[in-house]
Design a protein around this motif. Structure first.
Motif, mmCIF file in Angstrom:
data_model
loop_
_atom_site.group_PDB
_atom_site.id
_atom_site.type_symbol
_atom_site.label_atom_id
_atom_site.label_comp_id
_atom_site.label_asym_id
_atom_site.label_seq_id
_atom_site.Cartn_x
_atom_site.Cartn_y
_atom_site.Cartn_z
ATOM 1 N N GLY A 33 35.862 10.940 -34.298
ATOM 2 C CA GLY A 33 35.792 9.494 -34.117
ATOM 3 C C GLY A 33 34.381 8.953 -34.055
ATOM 4 N N VAL A 34 33.457 9.617 -34.749
ATOM 5 C CA VAL A 34 32.058 9.176 -34.745
ATOM 6 C C VAL A 34 31.732 8.487 -36.068
ATOM 7 N N ASN A 35 31.195 7.297 -35.981
ATOM 8 C CA ASN A 35 30.781 6.560 -37.165
ATOM 9 C C ASN A 35 29.736 7.368 -37.940
ATOM 10 N N LEU A 36 29.921 7.493 -39.244
ATOM 11 C CA LEU A 36 29.035 8.360 -40.029
ATOM 12 C C LEU A 36 27.614 7.806 -40.116
ATOM 13 N N GLY A 37 27.466 6.496 -40.053
ATOM 14 C CA GLY A 37 26.126 5.912 -40.041
ATOM 15 C C GLY A 37 25.359 6.318 -38.789
ATOM 16 N N LYS A 38 26.061 6.324 -37.646
ATOM 17 C CA LYS A 38 25.425 6.745 -36.396
ATOM 18 C C LYS A 38 25.129 8.242 -36.415
ATOM 19 N N LEU A 39 26.005 8.996 -37.062
ATOM 20 C CA LEU A 39 25.788 10.441 -37.188
ATOM 21 C C LEU A 39 24.529 10.719 -38.013
ATOM 22 N N ARG A 40 24.374 9.971 -39.094
ATOM 23 C CA ARG A 40 23.183 10.144 -39.943
ATOM 24 C C ARG A 40 21.903 9.730 -39.196
#
Length: 223
Positions: A33-40
């Motif tokens: 459930g982690v936004n991929l933009g925040k992951l990047r």
């Protein structure tokens, strides 16, 4: 400056867990459930850290594994290590990022392509076909394109979903990039009808190979 630990990263990822993101991801077979933009953004801050990447992968958590694939050194993995990682990567996004961001850049990519393409596990085999599609597009010398079309013609119709998708992508790529095989690729697609009725959003190209091939050839020719 102290090195970032796996525990610190896991705590940060837990804090970014978002129910809406998870709901969207689960529709695509993913389980985080982690936004991929925040992951990047985290990956950009951490930069390359191979041992941290290995530690994050070992947690088995999908968000941690995606982050691991962004901060690792693709060329640092041994062939057996990548083979094990692929067999552990059962969600689509982790599988796709592992193949595209890591395996394709690794010196063992060709050996793994050949081994995985023949694997009885259809998810593993789909990775082999993804690597073959990369070669069709960028390094086709030495490939038996006619032979690939033979295999696609015989097996794609009844292949499990992930493998079928990968074989269809390879079929389309052959038709798009290799004019000598274009008519046959389109004919195979027309006869097998794989993904003909796949829902396609307005402005997007259908994954049905004959339509996909025609559209990309048209774009590439500038007409």
């Amino acid at each position: 400056m102290a090195e970032t630990t796996v525990a610190e990263v896991m705590a940060e990822l837990a804090g970014l867990e978002d129910p809406k993101s998870r709901a969207v991801n689960e529709k695509h077979g993913d389980d985080h459930g982690v936004n991929l933009g925040k992951l990047r953004a985290i990956a950009k801050r951490l930069k390359t850290q191979q041992e941290l990447a290995r530690g994050l992968w070992a947690t088995g958590d999908s968000a941690a594994r995606l982050l691991a694939l962004l901060i690792c050194r693709p060329k640092a993995f041994e062939r057996a290590e990548l083979d094990t990682m692929l067999r552990e990567a059962r969600t689509p996004k982790v599988h796709d990022w592992l193949v595209n961001y890591v395996v394709k850049k690794n010196p063992h990519a060709e050996e793994l392509r050949l081994a995985w393409s023949a694997d009885p596990d259809p998810v593993v085999a789909s990775a082999g076909w993804a690597l073959t599609t990369e070669r069709v597009a960028k390094r086709p010398a030495g490939l038996d394109l006619a032979g690939l079309l033979d295999v696609i013609e015989a097996r794609m119709k009844d292949a499990p979903e992930r493998l079928q998708w990968a074989m269809n992508h390879c079929l389309a790529r052959i038709g798009i990039d290799h004019a000598a095989y274009r008519a046959r690729a389109i004919d195979i697609g027309e006869r097998l009808q794989v993904l003909k009725d796949y829902p396609t959003a307005p402005g997007c190209t259908s994954p049905f190979a004959p339509v996909w091939i025609d559209e990309m050839v048209r774009r590439n020719s500038g007409t």
